[in-house]
Design a protein around this motif. Structure first.
Motif, PDB file in Angstrom:
ATOM      1  N   ASP A 241       1.997  -4.575 -21.245  1.00 55.40           N
ATOM      2  CA  ASP A 241       2.047  -3.772 -22.693  1.00 55.40           C
ATOM      3  C   ASP A 241       2.479  -2.486 -22.927  1.00 55.40           C
ATOM      4  N   TYR A 242       2.730  -1.719 -21.824  1.00 57.94           N
ATOM      5  CA  TYR A 242       3.265  -0.365 -21.943  1.00 57.94           C
ATOM      6  C   TYR A 242       4.521  -0.210 -22.142  1.00 57.94           C
ATOM      7  N   HIS A 243       5.140   0.770 -22.923  1.00 51.75           N
ATOM      8  CA  HIS A 243       6.352   0.743 -23.171  1.00 51.75           C
ATOM      9  C   HIS A 243       6.991   2.114 -22.228  1.00 51.75           C
ATOM     10  N   TYR A 244       7.656   1.758 -21.119  1.00 53.71           N
ATOM     11  CA  TYR A 244       8.189   2.721 -20.263  1.00 53.71           C
ATOM     12  C   TYR A 244       9.530   3.256 -20.719  1.00 53.71           C
ATOM     13  N   SER A 245      10.027   4.243 -20.408  1.00 56.71           N
ATOM     14  CA  SER A 245      11.377   4.622 -20.623  1.00 56.71           C
ATOM     15  C   SER A 245      12.350   3.891 -19.630  1.00 56.71           C
ATOM     16  N   ARG A 246      13.505   3.874 -20.037  1.00 56.81           N
ATOM     17  CA  ARG A 246      14.327   3.252 -18.821  1.00 56.81           C
ATOM     18  C   ARG A 246      14.408   3.925 -17.748  1.00 56.81           C
ATOM     19  N   GLN A 247      14.310   5.179 -17.615  1.00 61.42           N
ATOM     20  CA  GLN A 247      14.336   6.061 -16.590  1.00 61.42           C
ATOM     21  C   GLN A 247      12.925   5.824 -15.719  1.00 61.42           C
ATOM     22  N   LYS A 248      12.171   5.501 -16.183  1.00 57.42           N
ATOM     23  CA  LYS A 248      10.735   5.118 -15.632  1.00 57.42           C
ATOM     24  C   LYS A 248      10.719   3.895 -15.069  1.00 57.42           C
ATOM     25  N   GLU A 249      11.280   2.715 -15.896  1.00 55.67           N
ATOM     26  CA  GLU A 249      11.421   1.442 -15.335  1.00 55.67           C
ATOM     27  C   GLU A 249      12.392   1.439 -14.041  1.00 55.67           C
ATOM     28  N   THR A 250      13.564   2.389 -14.198  1.00 53.26           N
ATOM     29  CA  THR A 250      14.336   2.336 -12.886  1.00 53.26           C
ATOM     30  C   THR A 250      13.478   2.617 -11.722  1.00 53.26           C
ATOM     31  N   GLU A 251      12.631   4.004 -11.730  1.00 52.35           N
ATOM     32  CA  GLU A 251      12.022   4.507 -10.683  1.00 52.35           C
ATOM     33  C   GLU A 251      11.004   3.309 -10.370  1.00 52.35           C
ATOM     34  N   ILE A 252      10.380   2.772 -10.936  1.00 56.94           N
ATOM     35  CA  ILE A 252       9.305   1.595 -10.616  1.00 56.94           C
ATOM     36  C   ILE A 252      10.164   0.442  -9.930  1.00 56.94           C
ATOM     37  N   ILE A 253      11.071  -0.008 -10.373  1.00 52.90           N
ATOM     38  CA  ILE A 253      11.895  -1.165  -9.744  1.00 52.90           C
ATOM     39  C   ILE A 253      12.412  -0.513  -8.469  1.00 52.90           C
ATOM     40  N   SER A 254      13.007   0.664  -8.260  1.00 50.24           N
ATOM     41  CA  SER A 254      13.646   1.225  -7.220  1.00 50.24           C
ATOM     42  C   SER A 254      12.338   1.365  -6.014  1.00 50.24           C
TER      43      SER A 254
ATOM     44  N   ASN B  72       0.825  -1.161   0.020  1.00 49.43           N
ATOM     45  CA  ASN B  72       0.006  -0.091  -0.180  1.00 49.43           C
ATOM     46  C   ASN B  72       1.064   1.177  -0.060  1.00 49.43           C
ATOM     47  N   ARG B  73       2.064   1.147   0.243  1.00 54.33           N
ATOM     48  CA  ARG B  73       2.965   2.388   0.371  1.00 54.33           C
ATOM     49  C   ARG B  73       3.401   2.544  -1.252  1.00 54.33           C
ATOM     50  N   LEU B  74       3.308   1.734  -1.917  1.00 55.83           N
ATOM     51  CA  LEU B  74       3.908   1.997  -3.377  1.00 55.83           C
ATOM     52  C   LEU B  74       3.164   3.319  -4.219  1.00 55.83           C
ATOM     53  N   LEU B  75       3.949   3.864  -5.149  1.00 53.54           N
ATOM     54  CA  LEU B  75       3.616   5.030  -5.883  1.00 53.54           C
ATOM     55  C   LEU B  75       2.437   4.525  -6.798  1.00 53.54           C
ATOM     56  N   LYS B  76       1.350   5.487  -7.057  1.00 49.64           N
ATOM     57  CA  LYS B  76       0.364   5.087  -8.078  1.00 49.64           C
ATOM     58  C   LYS B  76       0.753   4.482  -9.293  1.00 49.64           C
ATOM     59  N   ASP B  77       1.773   4.808 -10.071  1.00 45.64           N
ATOM     60  CA  ASP B  77       2.339   4.194 -11.321  1.00 45.64           C
ATOM     61  C   ASP B  77       2.856   2.906 -11.079  1.00 45.64           C
ATOM     62  N   THR B  78       3.489   2.863  -9.891  1.00 46.16           N
ATOM     63  CA  THR B  78       4.026   1.450  -9.736  1.00 46.16           C
ATOM     64  C   THR B  78       2.739   0.675  -9.107  1.00 46.16           C
ATOM     65  N   LYS B  79       1.667   0.755  -8.693  1.00 46.87           N
ATOM     66  CA  LYS B  79       0.703   0.041  -8.228  1.00 46.87           C
ATOM     67  C   LYS B  79       0.035  -0.490  -9.710  1.00 46.87           C
ATOM     68  N   LYS B  80      -0.157   0.484 -10.553  1.00 51.29           N
ATOM     69  CA  LYS B  80      -0.710   0.224 -11.972  1.00 51.29           C
ATOM     70  C   LYS B  80      -0.007  -0.967 -12.554  1.00 51.29           C
ATOM     71  N   PHE B  81       1.457  -0.549 -12.373  1.00 52.22           N
ATOM     72  CA  PHE B  81       2.361  -1.435 -13.133  1.00 52.22           C
ATOM     73  C   PHE B  81       2.257  -3.179 -12.664  1.00 52.22           C
ATOM     74  N   ARG B  82       2.153  -3.039 -11.323  1.00 56.43           N
ATOM     75  CA  ARG B  82       2.130  -4.317 -10.815  1.00 56.43           C
ATOM     76  C   ARG B  82       0.857  -5.111 -11.173  1.00 56.43           C
ATOM     77  N   ASN B  83      -0.147  -4.587 -11.022  1.00 56.94           N
ATOM     78  CA  ASN B  83      -1.466  -4.891 -11.429  1.00 56.94           C
ATOM     79  C   ASN B  83      -1.345  -5.397 -12.846  1.00 56.94           C
ATOM     80  N   ASP B  84      -0.749  -4.712 -13.818  1.00 57.60           N
ATOM     81  CA  ASP B  84      -0.563  -5.019 -15.270  1.00 57.60           C
ATOM     82  C   ASP B  84       0.369  -6.333 -15.397  1.00 57.60           C
ATOM     83  N   ILE B  85       1.203  -6.472 -14.716  1.00 59.20           N
ATOM     84  CA  ILE B  85       2.393  -7.449 -14.773  1.00 59.20           C
ATOM     85  C   ILE B  85       1.510  -8.657 -14.207  1.00 59.20           C
ATOM     86  N   VAL B  86       0.661  -8.624 -13.064  1.00 57.02           N
ATOM     87  CA  VAL B  86      -0.033  -9.898 -12.600  1.00 57.02           C
ATOM     88  C   VAL B  86      -1.046 -10.332 -13.514  1.00 57.02           C
ATOM     89  N   ARG B  87      -1.553  -9.632 -14.428  1.00 60.03           N
ATOM     90  CA  ARG B  87      -2.790  -9.971 -15.430  1.00 60.03           C
ATOM     91  C   ARG B  87      -2.003 -10.853 -16.305  1.00 60.03           C
TER      92      ARG B  87
END
Length: 339
Positions: free
Chosen positions: A275-288, A246-261
């Motif tokens: 399905d989304y094409h994130y930039s490398r910077q955005k990928e790094t932010e989500i993973i962090s 529940n602490r995750l950022l909004k974009d990260t929660k969306k990403f997780r839901n997309d992966i689990v589907r």
């Protein structure tokens, strides 16, 4: 009960045979390509082939070039390539059917190209490393039996490793038992006695266990490994006991839901599984964000510190009095083993 067990074994044997067909398709596909092959393209081919054959993806397809031994794979907008006429590439992929996982790997070497192509020949040490890898796996398969300990098998493998003067196998890597929906099951299947932590509980092989027997060798005598940084990592698995989702950022929660589907939450995943094409910077932010909140375990690419090239082969087996090789990688003559 016996009929049910025999039927299940037949299902595993069929699944292994289908997995081996994918290996043949991958080899033929590489042979048909120009010399420079994009990581993205080969991963797309592997994933498409798995789905085309009505199976599911068990984990990200490993594309590990030269001195990278394992756990590298394509990012979404990856521009990296390998040269099939020069590079040594470990290709590691898995399929599953209702959680029954088959895992194997082979090493692409330049001599697998079509005969009309100009190639780099393997060095003597690379040839020795390839021979060592196959010999160690062959030895392990002969000794894995019901109620034999993993340490006993590793001792037999170590004897082979110690007989080679100029090359060796990498430390702190091992095969693994496979459980339903769990690629790394209850115990490891080591190929060396040097990694003591693999033997803490001194496990023994049990009848009908499914195990991935894999070996990594290196074209020199330095058996150590390094791991790349989190920013270079694109192979993850969810931490199922996490309390901080529940602490995750909004974009990260969306990403997780997309992966689990797209990929069952019990299995490893990569960014390409949504399905989304994130930039490398955005990928790094989500993973962090996921990593800092203890939501994931990461599998960074593994590299040799000396820059020496690596070789990997892997077979999935069923443990029995004489274990059954489901994928038959080390007996595949298309892989052009050094004898």
């Amino acid at each position: 009960l016996l009929i049910m067990k025999n039927k299940l074994k037949e299902q595993w044997i069929t699944l292994g045979a289908e997995h081996a067909k994918i290996r043949k398709k991958i080899i033929m596909w590489i042979q048909e390509q120009s010399s420079e092959i994009k990581y993205v393209d080969i991963c797309n081919f592997v994933y498409h082939t798995i789905h085309e054959m009505k199976f599911s993806i068990a984990f990200p397809c490993g594309i590990s070039k030269n001195d990278i031994a394992a756990h590298d794979t394509a990012f979404i907008n990856d521009t990296r390539t390998f040269d099939k006429t020069k590079d040594i590439v470990k290709i590691d992929w898995g399929i599953h059917q209702d959680g029954k996982i088959i895992d194997s790997a082979f090493t692409w070497i330049p001599s697998m190209c079509n005969k009309n192509e100009t190639i780099r020949e393997l060095t003597d040490k690379e040839q020795q490393a390839q021979k060592l890898t196959r010999e160690v796996i062959d030895t392990m398969l002969k000794h894995i039996k019901i109620d034999v300990s993993t340490f006993e098998v590793a001792e037999k493998a170590q004897e082979i490793i110690d007989s080679y003067e100029d090359v060796t196998c990498l430390k702190n890597l091992a095969g693994h038992q496979i459980a339903p929906w769990k690629i790394h099951g209850d115990y490891y299947v080591p190929f060396s006695v040097d990694s003591k932590t693999f033997f803490d509980k001194n496990p023994r092989f049990q009848k009908d266990d499914i195990c991935a027997v894999e070996v990594f060798s290196v074209a020199d005598k330095d058996s150590s490994i390094h791991m790349l940084e989190l920013k270079d990592t694109n192979h993850f698995i969810w931490n199922k006991n996490n309390k901080f989702m529940n602490r995750l950022l909004k974009d990260t929660k969306k990403f997780r839901n997309d992966i689990v589907r797209k990929q069952d939450y019990r299995l490893p995943w990569t960014f390409k599984f949504q399905d989304y094409h994130y930039s490398r910077q955005k990928e790094t932010e989500i993973i962090s964000d996921l990593f800092l909140n203890n939501c994931i375990d990461a599998y960074p690419p593994i590299i040799t510190p000396t820059g020496a090239n690596t070789i990997q082969y892997e077979d999935t087996i069923i443990v029995d009095e004489t274990s059954i090789n489901l994928t038959n990688v080390i007996y595949d003559q298309d892989l052009l083993f050094t004898l």
